[in-house]
Design an enzyme around this catalytic site. Structure first.
Site, short mmCIF file in Angstrom:
data_model
loop_
_atom_site.label_atom_id
_atom_site.label_comp_id
_atom_site.label_asym_id
_atom_site.label_seq_id
_atom_site.Cartn_x
_atom_site.Cartn_y
_atom_site.Cartn_z
CB SER B 290 -0.94 -0.01 1.20
OG SER B 290 -1.84 -1.08 1.05
CB THR B 291 4.33 2.20 0.82
OG1 THR B 291 4.75 0.89 0.49
CG2 THR B 291 4.40 2.39 2.30
#
Lengths: 119, 661
Positions: B290-291
Site C-alpha cells: 500500500s505504500t
C-alpha cells in the site's frame, strides 16, 4: 727641410717627453696592478660565491628531504589526532556517557523552548 | 767534473720527463678507458649507487558528512615482513612471532622456509603488536609503513561508506564508486643519495604523484545515528529478517541517512558475511504494497477521474476480480476516495485503478521513476521490475493498484513520495555534495537535479492532504502522528513471494511506512521497510511507530519547532489584550491551545512579573518575538512596561532576579 726641422725639435724636446712617459707608465702600471688585484679578487670572490652556493644547494638537498619527512610526520600526527577526536566524538560514545555515567535523559516535550530567532 | 754534473742533471731531467710523461700517459690511457670504453657501464653503476627508486603511496582521501565530521580517513600503520635468509634462530622467531601475531606457527614456518627473500608476516597491524615484535629483536624482521583505512564511527553508515581492501582499493559503497577520485596517484620517482645513503632532494617524476581527493557527503552523521539506533532496536524487537530506513530531503533529493539491518563494522569487514555488506536500500527490490498507493492516487487525481468525495463500494472486504479474490483487512461498504486512502482499502484502490486504466497508470508508474535506476552515486543499484503494460494480465492492474505484482527499491519509493512532498518534481537522489582535491580546492559540487515534473503542484497538494488523513485518528498510520506537527504518510503491508512455492506467502510480509514532515513544508521524507517481522506484520503497527520515533528525534535534532494548532476563539483577542495585561502572571499556566501569535493584531504587551525564564521564553516563542533575558530567577522588571501597545521590531527586555534575593 721640414723633416729635418721636426727631427731637431723632437730631439730637443726628448727629455720632457721622457719624463711625461715615465709618469704615464707609472700610472699605467698602477692601474694594471689594480685591475689585476680586482680581477683576482673578483675571480676569488666569484669562486667563493660559487662554492658557497654549491654548498648551500647541497645542504638544502639534505634539508629538504628532512623537512618533507618532518612534514609527513606532522601530517600523520594530525591525521591520528583527528581520527582520535572523531572516535571520541562518536554519537554512540557520547550517548552512553551522557546516559550511563552522567544520568542524563532526553528532554520531554515541554521541557524545551524553541526561541524565535526573529526571521 | 763540470760536464759530468751537467750530464747527470740532463739525465735527471730526462728521467723526470719520462716519469711525468709515462704517468700522464697512464692517466690518459686510464681516463680513456674509463671515460670512453667503459663509459656506459660505469655511468650505469654510478647511477645505481647515487640514486634510489622511491615508490610513494598516495594518501587515500577522507570522507566527511555534511557538517564536516570525519566518516573515513587513512592513517599510516606498520606492516611486518621477514627476510628469511637473514634470520639466525628460526625456531625462536617462529614461536615468538606466532604468539604476538596470534597465528599458527606452522603456517608461519611454511612461508618462512620457502626460498623467497621477502615474506609478508602481517600487514597493517596495530602499534602495540609492532612494539612487541620490536622488543623481540629478531634480525631479518622489518617494518614498512602502509596506509590503513579507519572508520571512527564503527558501524555508522557502513553500507554507504563501504570499505577498502589491503591494497587501499575501494571494494564496496562510496569507497568503490568514487575509488578513482579517492585513491590518488601512486608516485614512482628517483631520489639522489650520498655515500652514506642519505636521501637528496629531487623533483624528478613528482609531477605524476598526487594524494586522493576528499568527499563531502549529503549525509548527516547525527540523523544517521538516530536512524540506525532506532532501526536496530526495532529489528531486534520484531525479530525481523532485516530492515531499511532512508531519510531524504524532498526538495533537493539529498540523502540524509540510509540505514540497513543487518549491519557490519567496515573496520573489520572480513569478520562478517558478505550478505551483510549489501546496501538493501538500492540493491534489494520488494513489492511495496500500500505504500505504492500514493502513486495511484496522484495519477487518478492528475487525470481528473476522481475527487476527494467520490464514493467507492468496497464490497464488504471481498471482491472477485478477474477470477481472483481481493481482500481488505477490514470489511468496508461505501467509502469516499479520501477514506479509501485513510483506511488503505485494496478493493477501493483496485476500483480507482480500473477507472484510471492500465495504460495511463503505467505511464505514471514509469514517470515516477519505477522500473529505472535512480542514478544515485552508489554501486549495485537495481531498477526493480515493472513489466511492460502489454504483458499485464487482467488482474495485474488490480494488484498493481495496491502495490503488488511490481517490485521497487526502497530508494525509488522514497524518491517518488518525495516528488509528492515537494510539489510534483521527481528529484535525482545524490549522496556526494562536494569533491575536494588534494590541494583543498573544490573540484566538483553537486546540485539538486529535477528529473521531470510528474504531477502538478495542485495535485501534489491534494495527495498530501490524503496522506495526512492516513496519519490522523482512525487512519492506518495513526501511530506515526507527532504531536505539534503535520505529518503525511502511507502504510504498507505486502505479502512476500515464497521462493519454494512461487506463491504469495501467508506468513512472510514486508511492513513499510513512507511519509514526510512537516506536511505543509516538508523538511525530510522517511521510508521505513521492515522485512519479515514476527508477530503482527502491519505497516501501521510495525513501521509507523518507527517513523514517528525517527521523525520526532530528527525534528528535535534539526531544531524544527512544533506548530501549535491555532484555536480561533472570539474571546481570544480580548483575553490576550485585556485580562493578562497588568495582572502579574505569577500563577501563569501555559495553555497549549492559546493563540499568542500577535501577527496582524494591535495588542498590548503582557506583564511578565513573577514568571520564570522558561515561561517567558514560551510566551516569546508563541508571540514570535525575541526577548533579551537579563539575570536569572523570576521576572522583576521589563521593557516596555506592561500595557504598552505592541510594536513589531521593537526590542524587548525582561530582568530576572533569584527569588531569595
Amino acid at each position: 727641410m721640414d723633416k729635418q726641422k721636426l727631427k731637431k725639435k723632437s730631439i730637443q724636446s726628448f727629455p720632457v717627453t721622457f719624463e711625461v712617459n715615465k709618469r704615464k707608465t707609472g700610472a699605467k702600471k698602477g692601474r694594471i696592478a689594480f685591475i689585476t688585484i680586482l680581477s683576482i679578487l673578483m675571480v676569488f670572490s666569484g669562486s667563493l660565491l660559487y662554492v658557497w652556493s654549491r654548498l648551500r644547494a647541497v645542504n638544502l638537498d639534505y634539508e629538504i628531504p628532512r623537512q618533507i619527512q618532518l612534514q609527513r610526520k606532522l601530517m600523520q600526527l594530525n591525521t591520528r589526532l583527528r581520527l582520535e577526536a572523531a572516535t571520541l566524538k562518536s554519537h554512540e560514545r557520547i550517548e552512553s556517557i551522557a546516559k550511563g555515567d552522567l544520568g542524563m535523559v532526553v528532554p520531554k516535550r515541554g521541557q524545551t523552548v524553541v526561541i524565535y530567532n526573529g526571521n | 767534473m763540470g760536464i759530468k754534473r751537467i750530464k747527470w742533471l740532463r739525465f735527471r731531467i730526462i728521467l723526470i720527463c719520462i716519469v711525468f710523461f709515462s704517468s700522464f700517459l697512464a692517466i690518459f690511457v686510464k681516463g680513456y678507458q674509463l671515460q670512453v670504453l667503459k663509459r656506459d657501464e660505469l655511468y650505469k653503476r654510478a647511477y645505481m649507487q647515487q640514486r634510489r627508486n622511491i615508490t610513494q603511496q598516495p594518501r587515500r582521501g577522507n570522507i566527511y558528512d555534511r557538517r564536516g565530521e570525519i566518516l573515513a580517513t587513512s592513517v599510516d600503520v606498520k606492516s611486518i615482513y621477514a627476510q628469511p635468509n637473514r634470520i639466525n634462530n628460526l625456531n625462536y622467531a617462529l614461536v615468538n612471532l606466532a604468539r604476538v601475531l596470534d597465528t599458527d606457527p606452522h603456517k608461519l614456518e611454511k612461508s618462512m622456509v620457502s626460498n623467497k627473500s621477502f615474506v609478508w608476516l602481517k600487514r597493517k597491524v596495530f602499534p602495540d603488536q609492532v612494539e612487541k615484535i620490536r622488543k623481540l629483536e629478531i634480525k631479518g624482521i622489518e617494518f614498512v609503513l602502509e596506509p590503513r583505512r579507519f572508520y571512527p564511527n564503527r558501524e555508522l553508515a557502513g553500507h554507504l561508506l563501504g570499505f577498502s581492501g589491503l591494497d587501499s582499493r575501494g571494494l564496496e559503497g562510496i569507497e568503490l564508486f568514487y575509488d578513482d577520485y579517492l585513491k590518488g596517484k601512486i608516485g614512482r620517482f628517483v631520489v639522489g643519495r650520498d655515500g652514506v645513503g642519505r636521501n637528496l632532494f629531487t623533483e624528478k617524476g613528482k609531477d605524476s604523484f598526487f594524494d586522493g581527493g576528499d568527499l563531502v557527503l549529503t549525509l548527516d552523521k547525527g540523523i544517521q545515528y538516530i536512524v540506525e539506533k532506532r532501526l536496530k532496536k526495532l529489528v531486534q524487537k520484531t525479530r525481523a529478517k532485516g530492515g531499511t530506513v532512508i531519510v531524504m530531503e524532498p526538495q533537493t533529493g539529498a540523502i540524509l541517512a540510509i540505514a540497513n539491518q543487518p549491519d557490519f563494522n567496515p573496520n573489520t569487514f572480513w569478520s562478517y558475511r558478505p550478505s551483510n555488506f549489501r546496501n538493501r536500500a538500492v540493491t534489494d527490490t520488494f513489492e511495496p504494497g500500500s505504500t505504492f498507493k500514493p502513486i495511484l492516487f496522484a495519477a487518478a487525481m492528475e487525470e481528473g477521474i476522481v475527487k476527494e468525495n467520490d464514493l467507492f463500494f468496497c464490497e464488504n472486504g471481498q471482491y472477485e476480480y478477474h477470477n481472483k479474490v481481493i481482500h481488505d483487512v477490514k470489511k468496508y461498504g461505501w467509502l469516499s476516495f479520501k477514506d479509501v486512502a485513510k483506511f488503505s482499502s485494496n478493493i477501493g484502490a483496485t476500483k480507482i485503478g480500473e477507472k484510471l486504466g492500465k495504460d495511463s497508470y503505467y505511464i505514471y508508474i514509469k514517470n515516477f521513476g519505477f522500473g529505472n535506476k535512480t542514478g544515485i552515486d552508489l554501486p549495485g543499484e537495481r531498477s526493480g521490475q515493472v513489466r511492460s503494460v502489454r504483458s499485464w494480465s487482467n488482474v495485474a492492474l488490480g494488484t498493481a493498484s495496491f502495490g503488488q505484482g511490481i517490485t521497487v527499491t526502497a530508494l525509488q519509493l522514497v524518491c517518488a513520495v518525495s516528488a509528492v512532498a515537494n510539489g510534483g518534481n521527481l528529484m535525482k537522489p545524490y549522496l556526494v555534495k562536494e569533491m575536494v582535491d588534494h590541494k583543498g580546492q573544490i573540484t566538483g559540487r553537486m546540485y539538486p537535479e529535477v528529473v521531470r515534473r510528474v504531477i502538478s503542484e495542485k495535485t501534489a497538494s491534494r495527495v498530501v492532504s490524503l496522506m495526512e488523513e492516513v496519519v490522523k485518528k482512525g487512519g492506518t498510520g495513526s501511530k506515526a502522528a507527532i504531536s505539534g506537527y503535520r505529518v503525511a504518510g502511507k502504510t504498507g503491508t505486502a505479502q512476500k513471494v515464497d521462493t519454494a512455492t512461487r506463491k504469495y506467502s501467508k506468513d512472510k510480509y514486508v511492513s513499510s511506512f513512507v511519509g514526510f514532515v512537516p506536511a505543509d513544508e516538508p523538511r525530510f521524507s522517511i521510508l521505513v521497510v521492515i522485512d519479515e517481522p514476527k508477530g503482527v506484520p502491519y505497516g501501521g503497527t510495525v513501521a509507523a511507530p518507527l517513523f514517528k520515533e525517527i521523525a520526532s528525534e530528527i525534528l528535535y535534532y534539526l531544531g524544527i519547532p512544533p506548530k501549535v494548532e491555532i484555536v480561533k476563539k472570539e474571546s481570544d483577542h480580548k483575553l490576550y489584550a485585556g485580562s493578562k495585561v497588568g495582572r502579574p502572571l505569577t500563577d501563569f499556566v501555559f495553555e497549549e491551545d492559546q493563540d499568542w501569535n500577535l501577527e496582524g493584531r494591535e495588542t498590548l504587551f503582557p506583564n511578565f512579573s513573577g514568571m520564570t525564564i522558561r515561561q517567558v521564553l514560551k510566551v516569546a516563542e508563541r508571540m514570535k518575538i525575541v526577548i533579551e533575558i537579563v539575570g536569572s530567577g523570576r521576572a522583576v522588571d521589563q521593557k516596555p512596561k506592561p500595557g504598552t501597545i505592541f510594536e513589531a521590531g521593537r526590542k524587548f527586555q525582561v530582568k530576572f532576579q533569584p527569588s531569595s534575593a
